[in-house]
Design an enzyme around this catalytic site. Structure first.
Site, PDB file in Angstrom:
ATOM      1  N   PHE A   1       1.070   5.373   0.622  1.00  0.00           N
ATOM      2  CA  PHE A   1       0.430   6.406   1.430  1.00  0.00           C
ATOM      3  C   PHE A   1       0.950   7.782   1.038  1.00  0.00           C
ATOM      4  O   PHE A   1       2.133   7.937   0.702  1.00  0.00           O
ATOM      5  CB  PHE A   1       0.731   6.192   2.923  1.00  0.00           C
ATOM      6  CG  PHE A   1       0.151   4.948   3.520  1.00  0.00           C
ATOM      7  CD1 PHE A   1      -1.006   4.996   4.283  1.00  0.00           C
ATOM      8  CD2 PHE A   1       0.771   3.721   3.347  1.00  0.00           C
ATOM      9  CE1 PHE A   1      -1.544   3.855   4.851  1.00  0.00           C
ATOM     10  CE2 PHE A   1       0.250   2.564   3.914  1.00  0.00           C
ATOM     11  CZ  PHE A   1      -0.911   2.629   4.660  1.00  0.00           C
TER      12      PHE A   1
ATOM     13  N   THR B   1       0.845  -1.198   0.000  1.00  0.00           N
ATOM     14  CA  THR B   1       0.000   0.000   0.000  1.00  0.00           C
ATOM     15  C   THR B   1       0.877   1.243   0.000  1.00  0.00           C
ATOM     16  O   THR B   1       1.868   1.320   0.732  1.00  0.00           O
ATOM     17  CB  THR B   1      -0.931   0.025   1.221  1.00  0.00           C
ATOM     18  OG1 THR B   1      -1.786  -1.121   1.189  1.00  0.00           O
ATOM     19  CG2 THR B   1      -1.798   1.282   1.217  1.00  0.00           C
TER      20      THR B   1
END
Length: 299
Positions: free
Chosen positions: A190, A188
């Site tokens: 960010f 992921t």
């Protein structure tokens, strides 16, 4: 993977709001884990929504916010693209976090006793092999850390949660199995948000610039708007479109490009983009994370 991004940021020894980073979710969420890896020593502030995390920064209760923007398996994170332009915040960094799912259960439970796995639907979709091999029923919860908290409160030996190892530590659960995700590249990305943009002078190194824009409603407007990046040799690493205000004719784009606006090539590309756009807003310029650079070298 968990090496902090080489991004200029507030004093690591800061206390109070200046040494606090907000995230969406409960303690033990992957966003919480990302905050701890990117900003060790900082206090983390759990928030019920992305908007609440941004508000915490705007109101001075946190110095930064860690907001997921995309996942290598699930794609972009809904709502982030909509919230960024009007958030009043600036992107000052990026962080990449490897998602390492664990099978967590209360004390006394074993792999033989588990019958159900609780977690966020995206996480459950990333452990299908485990669910199939152990013949576990998938139970949808609001988030991974919330699932861990629920299992810890409920007790018993038949229910488990798919969550982070940090969640196991926080809620007193046993890790029955680590790295149960189907794909090892599950990562992921960010955005790190602040009330103020990074201050110059900007030295040498790899930079990323994020911005949103809307093209004029004329034929080939997008083609012409993006042409400046090609002719000036600027690498665009992200381009996403989405509707604005529910209108099918009003499209906004979110983009990431390599470089700093002070670079002549990127400056010229942005000038050409602005000419063919009805709106252009730079969200921030920040250091490229080591994970990004490593992937670039691998290609």
């Amino acid at each position: 993977m968990n090496t902090p991004a080489p991004t200029p940021r507030p004093d690591q020894t800061a206390t109070g709001a200046a040494g606090t980073i907000a995230f969406q979710g409960l303690p033990g969420a992957y966003s919480d884990l990302s905050c701890r890896h990117a900003y060790p020593g900082w206090a983390t502030l759990p928030c019920p929504s992305f908007e609440a995390a941004m508000t915490a920064v705007r109101e001075g209760r946190a110095g930064l916010a860690m907001l997921p923007c995309e996942n290598s398996l699930a794609g972009r994170v809904p709502d982030i693209h909509r919230l960024l332009p009007d958030s009043g915040l600036h992107v000052v960094g990026e962080h990449f976090e490897r998602v390492e799912h664990c099978l967590l259960a209360p004390k006394g439970a074993t792999l033989a006793t588990i019958r159900r796995a609780h977690s966020h639907p995206v996480a459950l979709g990333q452990v299908l092999r485990l669910l199939r091999e152990m013949d576990l029923a998938a139970v949808i919860e609001a988030d991974t850390a919330g699932a861990a908290a629920l299992i810890a409160e409920r007790g018993g030996v038949e229910d488990a949660a798919i969550a982070s190892e940090l969640a196991a530590e926080i809620y007193g659960l046993d890790v029955l199995k680590r790295n149960v995700e189907d794909e090892s590249h599950n990562t992921t990305r960010f955005y790190v948000m602040s009330r103020t943009p990074l201050a110059g002078p900007f030295g040498a190194g790899e930079w990323v610039t994020s911005f949103v824009f809307r093209v004029r409603n004329i034929p080939a407007a997008l083609y012409k708007a993006l042409g400046g990046f090609a002719t000036n040799g600027v690498n665009m690493t992200k381009l996403e479109s989405y509707m604005v205000g529910g209108s099918f004719s009003a499209t906004q784009f979110l983009a990431d490009v390599d470089g700093h606006p002070d670079d002549p090539a990127l400056r010229r590309a942005l000038e050409e983009l602005a000419f063919f756009s009805s709106e252009l807003k730079v969200l921030g310029t920040y250091r490229a994370h080591p994970y990004r650079l490593a992937q670039r070298e691998g290609n």
